[in-house]
Design a protein around this motif. Structure first.
Motif, short mmCIF file in Angstrom:
data_model
loop_
_atom_site.label_atom_id
_atom_site.label_comp_id
_atom_site.label_asym_id
_atom_site.label_seq_id
_atom_site.Cartn_x
_atom_site.Cartn_y
_atom_site.Cartn_z
N ILE A 101 0.64 -1.41 -0.10
CA ILE A 101 -0.10 -0.08 -0.17
C ILE A 101 0.89 1.34 -0.04
N SER A 102 1.71 1.18 0.38
CA SER A 102 2.47 2.18 0.91
C SER A 102 3.58 2.49 -0.64
N GLY A 103 3.79 1.63 -1.59
CA GLY A 103 4.45 1.78 -2.22
C GLY A 103 5.42 0.77 -2.45
N GLY A 104 5.78 0.18 -1.75
CA GLY A 104 7.57 -0.61 -2.12
C GLY A 104 7.27 -2.11 -2.70
N PRO A 138 10.01 4.05 -2.18
CA PRO A 138 8.78 4.19 -1.64
C PRO A 138 7.22 4.90 -1.36
N LYS A 139 6.85 5.53 -2.28
CA LYS A 139 6.17 6.72 -2.68
C LYS A 139 5.13 6.97 -1.57
N GLY A 140 4.85 6.45 -0.26
CA GLY A 140 4.37 6.46 0.65
C GLY A 140 4.18 6.87 1.69
N ARG A 141 6.71 6.45 2.15
CA ARG A 141 7.19 6.71 3.31
C ARG A 141 8.42 7.64 3.18
N ARG A 142 7.65 8.83 2.36
CA ARG A 142 8.61 9.75 2.06
C ARG A 142 9.01 10.80 3.23
N SER A 143 10.08 11.81 3.27
CA SER A 143 9.70 13.07 3.87
C SER A 143 9.85 12.75 5.07
N ILE A 144 10.57 11.96 5.85
CA ILE A 144 10.13 11.66 7.59
C ILE A 144 11.84 11.30 7.99
N CYS A 145 11.74 11.94 8.55
CA CYS A 145 13.36 11.99 9.25
C CYS A 145 13.37 10.53 9.81
N GLY A 150 19.26 -4.99 -9.48
CA GLY A 150 19.02 -3.42 -9.93
C GLY A 150 19.09 -2.54 -9.83
N LYS A 151 18.71 -2.06 -10.37
CA LYS A 151 18.68 -0.98 -10.23
C LYS A 151 18.04 0.32 -9.25
N PHE A 152 17.82 0.32 -8.39
CA PHE A 152 17.06 1.38 -6.74
C PHE A 152 17.71 2.47 -6.79
N ASP A 153 16.68 2.98 -6.99
CA ASP A 153 16.93 4.80 -5.64
C ASP A 153 17.81 5.56 -7.12
N THR A 154 17.56 5.72 -8.52
CA THR A 154 17.93 5.91 -9.29
C THR A 154 17.51 7.45 -8.94
N LYS A 155 17.46 7.88 -8.41
CA LYS A 155 16.37 9.73 -8.36
C LYS A 155 16.27 9.68 -6.50
N THR A 156 15.87 8.72 -5.89
CA THR A 156 15.33 9.19 -4.55
C THR A 156 16.98 8.47 -3.87
N ASN A 199 23.51 12.15 7.19
CA ASN A 199 23.18 13.32 7.55
C ASN A 199 21.82 13.55 9.00
N GLY A 200 21.99 14.48 9.66
CA GLY A 200 21.25 14.84 10.82
C GLY A 200 19.87 13.66 10.69
N ALA A 201 19.92 13.33 11.75
CA ALA A 201 18.63 12.56 12.14
C ALA A 201 17.04 12.80 11.13
N GLU A 202 17.28 14.22 12.17
CA GLU A 202 16.31 15.50 12.00
C GLU A 202 15.53 15.87 10.44
N SER A 203 16.52 15.47 9.08
CA SER A 203 16.48 16.60 7.95
C SER A 203 15.48 15.18 7.45
N TYR A 204 15.33 15.99 6.68
CA TYR A 204 13.67 14.70 5.90
C TYR A 204 14.01 15.60 4.31
N TYR A 205 12.84 14.83 3.77
CA TYR A 205 13.80 14.96 2.13
C TYR A 205 12.41 14.48 1.58
N ALA A 206 11.98 15.24 0.75
CA ALA A 206 11.28 15.16 -0.71
C ALA A 206 11.19 13.61 -1.28
N ALA A 207 12.71 13.35 -1.53
CA ALA A 207 12.87 12.38 -1.74
C ALA A 207 13.89 10.93 -1.18
#
Length: 185
Positions: free
Chosen positions: A55-58, A82-89, A131-137, A168-176
């Motif tokens: 469901i979360s895109g994995g 996975p798209k449903g698990r991004r932008s999280i610290c 395979g090739k995973f996370d080429t943009k994320t 990275n700092g553990a508190e950081s988060y990014y859309a990708a």
């Protein structure tokens, strides 16, 4: 509370997993779907976790078999984190440390709620052999305690034909940036 899927949800998930399994035989050479299916039928809780991964895109798929424990190993095999698990610290402590612009959740919290494990650096490298995973994320990975204690966390991606591990700092988060999980059944 026992987590259960309806009969229709079970059938739909099992069909999705079977289709993915058959489409990607190079990920699990020598493993038969009938044996995976039988093991899944025995374990409702693991099916619930796989459904959450889906469901979360994995796009979970079998990537191995542990002969010692008799368990099939599933990883998130979506092309990108996975798209449903991004932008999280990284974890709850990092989430709580943010005074403003808090993300909705953390990788460690989400993994625990899904009853899955976040991939380790070694597992991430094994995944990249399939395979090739996370080429943009990018994806958070399990971070050693000494790095986490110092305020950092690790993540990986695939660039220039190689797996890179960063901090990275553990508190950081990014859309990708999200996380990939593992489940043993």
């Amino acid at each position: 509370m026992k987590k259960q899927l309806s009969q229709d949800q079970r059938q739909e998930l099992l069909q999705t997993l079977k289709t993915r399994f058959e489409k990607n035989m190079d990920r699990h050479k020598g493993i038969e779907w009938a044996k995976v299916h039988a093991k899944l039928q025995e374990n409702e809780t693991k099916l619930w976790s796989l459904d959450d991964m889906e469901i979360s895109g994995g796009e979970p798929d079998v990537v191995g078999y542990d002969k010692k424990t008799g368990e099939f190993i599933f990883y998130d095999c979506s092309a990108e984190s996975p798209k449903g698990r991004r932008s999280i610290c990284y974890d709850h402590e990092a989430l709580e440390s943010r005074k403003e612009h808090k993300p909705a959740d953390s990788a460690i919290n989400m993994a625990a709620n899904m009853a899955i494990e976040i991939l380790t650096g070694d597992e991430y490298r094994e995944l990249q052999k399939l395979g090739k995973f996370d080429t943009k994320t990018s994806s958070w990975i399990k971070t050693p305690a000494d790095i986490r204690k110092a305020g950092g966390a690790l993540f990986c991606d695939w660039r220039y034909g190689h797996v890179f591990t960063y901090h990275n700092g553990a508190e950081s988060y990014y859309a990708a940036r999200g996380f990939r999980g593992a489940l043993r059944v």
